[in-house]
Write a protein that holds these residues in place. Structure first.
Motif, PDB file in Angstrom:
ATOM      1  N   VAL A  82       1.655   6.101 -11.373  1.00  0.00           N
ATOM      2  CA  VAL A  82       0.785   4.944 -11.638  1.00  0.00           C
ATOM      3  C   VAL A  82      -0.674   5.397 -11.691  1.00  0.00           C
ATOM      4  O   VAL A  82      -1.421   5.047 -12.612  1.00  0.00           O
ATOM      5  CB  VAL A  82       0.977   3.861 -10.553  1.00  0.00           C
ATOM      6  CG1 VAL A  82      -0.090   2.782 -10.682  1.00  0.00           C
ATOM      7  CG2 VAL A  82       2.369   3.252 -10.647  1.00  0.00           C
ATOM      8  N   GLN A 114       2.897   3.763  -3.655  1.00  0.00           N
ATOM      9  CA  GLN A 114       3.821   2.681  -3.979  1.00  0.00           C
ATOM     10  C   GLN A 114       4.918   2.589  -2.939  1.00  0.00           C
ATOM     11  O   GLN A 114       5.523   3.593  -2.572  1.00  0.00           O
ATOM     12  CB  GLN A 114       4.431   2.888  -5.368  1.00  0.00           C
ATOM     13  CG  GLN A 114       5.428   1.773  -5.708  1.00  0.00           C
ATOM     14  CD  GLN A 114       5.921   1.809  -7.135  1.00  0.00           C
ATOM     15  OE1 GLN A 114       5.358   2.513  -7.979  1.00  0.00           O
ATOM     16  NE2 GLN A 114       6.964   1.055  -7.420  1.00  0.00           N
ATOM     17  N   VAL A 169      -3.222   5.911  -5.346  1.00  0.00           N
ATOM     18  CA  VAL A 169      -2.230   4.837  -5.400  1.00  0.00           C
ATOM     19  C   VAL A 169      -1.015   5.289  -4.605  1.00  0.00           C
ATOM     20  O   VAL A 169      -0.534   6.409  -4.788  1.00  0.00           O
ATOM     21  CB  VAL A 169      -1.796   4.527  -6.859  1.00  0.00           C
ATOM     22  CG1 VAL A 169      -0.731   3.426  -6.881  1.00  0.00           C
ATOM     23  CG2 VAL A 169      -2.991   4.135  -7.720  1.00  0.00           C
ATOM     24  N   ALA A 225      -1.578   7.058 -14.846  1.00  0.00           N
ATOM     25  CA  ALA A 225      -1.627   6.198 -16.030  1.00  0.00           C
ATOM     26  C   ALA A 225      -2.928   5.415 -16.127  1.00  0.00           C
ATOM     27  O   ALA A 225      -3.306   4.968 -17.219  1.00  0.00           O
ATOM     28  CB  ALA A 225      -0.447   5.218 -16.003  1.00  0.00           C
ATOM     29  N   LEU A 226      -3.621   5.246 -15.021  1.00  0.00           N
ATOM     30  CA  LEU A 226      -4.791   4.353 -15.010  1.00  0.00           C
ATOM     31  C   LEU A 226      -5.889   4.764 -15.990  1.00  0.00           C
ATOM     32  O   LEU A 226      -6.338   3.929 -16.783  1.00  0.00           O
ATOM     33  CB  LEU A 226      -5.352   4.234 -13.583  1.00  0.00           C
ATOM     34  CG  LEU A 226      -4.422   3.558 -12.570  1.00  0.00           C
ATOM     35  CD1 LEU A 226      -5.087   3.519 -11.202  1.00  0.00           C
ATOM     36  CD2 LEU A 226      -4.062   2.152 -13.017  1.00  0.00           C
TER      37      LEU A 226
END
Lengths: 83, 83
Positions: free
Chosen positions: A24, A41, A39, A27-28
């Motif tokens: 994630v 998760q 990040v 991808a930002l």
């Protein structure tokens, strides 16, 4: 009266690699997002219970430790949903 | 000063079937747990940010809507971690 709910939050331990969070995070910038430096998760469980008394919370803590999380690589937190 | 963190919680919408939650719920009696009438399973993201200001929170809301959740079947909530 609202139905009592208990939240169990399960997150990877800080020292454990978190490939989902890393994906994630990676991808930002491609999506134009900045300002996020890390990040992680994890999982979130909403348990509807008959009563959020102490015995139920103790049972849910055992449930979190044996079924909802892997205590070798994950931490969990149990709390009553104030809503 | 602690590093600011923002929590994004993503849960299946109430009207959407949740097979993961159902599987957990079905396992509980076999493991001897009682008193839980429903289980919903979702995701929890911890985002470490440079500053938890309004612009960042607005950006994270867009992130939650486009990357972290599927708004057709999931609801999300964004909040600053008080810890």
């Amino acid at each position: 009266m609202p139905v009592p709910r208990v939240i169990v939050e399960v997150m990877p331990k800080p020292e454990i690699l978190d490939p989902q969070g890393k994906a994630v995070h990676g991808a930002l910038p491609r999506l134009g997002f900045t300002g996020v430096t890390d990040v992680r998760q994890g999982k979130r469980f909403e348990l509807t219970v008959e009563s959020a008394d102490e015995a139920t919370l103790a049972e849910i803590a055992r449930m979190a430790e044996t079924l909802l999380s892997n205590p070798v690589i994950e931490d969990y937190a149990v709390r009553v949903d104030p809503a």
